[in-house]
Design an enzyme around this catalytic site. Sequence first.
Site, PDB file in Angstrom:
ATOM      1  N   SER A  23       0.827  -1.203   0.000  1.00  0.00           N
ATOM      2  CA  SER A  23       0.000   0.000   0.000  1.00  0.00           C
ATOM      3  C   SER A  23       0.864   1.258   0.000  1.00  0.00           C
ATOM      4  O   SER A  23       1.845   1.361   0.742  1.00  0.00           O
ATOM      5  CB  SER A  23      -0.900   0.001   1.239  1.00  0.00           C
ATOM      6  N   ASN A  71      10.082   7.891   3.707  1.00  0.00           N
ATOM      7  CA  ASN A  71       8.932   8.672   3.287  1.00  0.00           C
ATOM      8  C   ASN A  71       8.132   9.116   4.498  1.00  0.00           C
ATOM      9  O   ASN A  71       8.037   8.409   5.499  1.00  0.00           O
ATOM     10  CB  ASN A  71       8.056   7.881   2.312  1.00  0.00           C
ATOM     11  N   ILE A  73       4.862  10.724   3.808  1.00  0.00           N
ATOM     12  CA  ILE A  73       3.764  11.248   2.992  1.00  0.00           C
ATOM     13  C   ILE A  73       2.601  11.683   3.873  1.00  0.00           C
ATOM     14  O   ILE A  73       1.902  12.648   3.586  1.00  0.00           O
ATOM     15  CB  ILE A  73       3.292  10.197   1.966  1.00  0.00           C
ATOM     16  N   CYS A 132      -1.075   4.269  12.069  1.00  0.00           N
ATOM     17  CA  CYS A 132      -1.624   5.623  12.182  1.00  0.00           C
ATOM     18  C   CYS A 132      -1.595   6.100  13.635  1.00  0.00           C
ATOM     19  O   CYS A 132      -1.736   5.296  14.556  1.00  0.00           O
ATOM     20  CB  CYS A 132      -3.062   5.647  11.684  1.00  0.00           C
ATOM     21  N   LYS A 167      -2.166  -4.933   9.475  1.00  0.00           N
ATOM     22  CA  LYS A 167      -0.802  -4.673   9.020  1.00  0.00           C
ATOM     23  C   LYS A 167       0.050  -4.224  10.199  1.00  0.00           C
ATOM     24  O   LYS A 167      -0.158  -3.145  10.751  1.00  0.00           O
ATOM     25  CB  LYS A 167      -0.799  -3.612   7.920  1.00  0.00           C
ATOM     26  N   ILE A 193       6.265  -6.445   7.039  1.00  0.00           N
ATOM     27  CA  ILE A 193       6.235  -5.360   8.008  1.00  0.00           C
ATOM     28  C   ILE A 193       5.890  -4.038   7.334  1.00  0.00           C
ATOM     29  O   ILE A 193       6.090  -3.874   6.127  1.00  0.00           O
ATOM     30  CB  ILE A 193       7.586  -5.204   8.731  1.00  0.00           C
ATOM     31  N   ASN A 194       5.377  -3.112   8.145  1.00  0.00           N
ATOM     32  CA  ASN A 194       5.284  -1.734   7.705  1.00  0.00           C
ATOM     33  C   ASN A 194       6.675  -1.119   7.841  1.00  0.00           C
ATOM     34  O   ASN A 194       7.629  -1.807   8.201  1.00  0.00           O
ATOM     35  CB  ASN A 194       4.242  -0.981   8.551  1.00  0.00           C
TER      36      ASN A 194
END
Length: 305
Positions: A23, A71, A73, A132, A167, A193-194
């Site tokens: 993603s 990143n 973003i 998040c 995730k 993994i994230n």
Amino acid sequence: MSNIDMSVDFCGVKMKNPVTVASGTFGSGMEYSNFVDLSVLGAVTTKGVAITPWEGNPTPRVAEVYGGMLNAIGLQNPGIDTFISRDLTFLQRYDTCVIVNVCGHSEEEYVSCVERLADCDNVDLLEINVSCPNVKEGGIAFGTDPKCLNNITRMIKAKAKQPVIMKLSPNVTDITEMARAAVDGGADALSLINTLTGMKIDIYRRTYALANRTGGLSGPAVKPVALRMVNQVASAVSVPIIGMGGISTAEDAIEFIMAGATMVSVGTANFHNPTVTAEIVDGIEKFMRSQNISSLDEIRGCVRW
């Protein structure tokens, strides 16, 4: 060998091969459709979507580092209404499964987004981004506290009609504790993994390279960490896993499958080689033929923790 079966059954969803995209690295499919026939992929995983539009973080938001990139973003996205009318409608053209990545700042935001997706016929699975910040808990990420992770998983499962993939963030002391918390909360599957939290300093400007100061490290540099975590989690829980983190070649993907992953997700490599996903699908098939492997079940999890 003529009879090669690359298909996988992931939470009851049949996919033609184990390859999807991470993603945030592939748009929601439309952006890469001129480079890759999306129907070649086992699934397309969309960019994270929230119940309302998010502007994302200030720029600069991306920095190149040794072995990958950073990143920050900030999960910029157009919101669920535009996503359903534009992106999901576009994906209906292709013979591929759709995994929608969901993000939010609170339990209510996650649940509202999941409820909106419940009746979308071409959404096969949900992937929940728990990296998040939880605004109600002072900004701590949902995925770094096992109780918080367990709670958000239960809330989402109570409303979701599609199988739920949680995730996992690698920015924790014990990844298996987080995996068990998600599974105990009802998660149908896990992805990991994230990104790892990292930083870069611009020595000429004498300040942070990213406006956000820190960002998520991805790319080949994180692969050994990701592979270790997938292997540990595969031995700790019994749900299927999407393995990701630095996958750039078919050999990388096969390592994750041998470590216990049912599927693999290709991320940062898409930025420097937009056709890499199709190449990895082809490379896995060639490996299977060369090794007389008729099904991925023969090698999945063959290296156990």
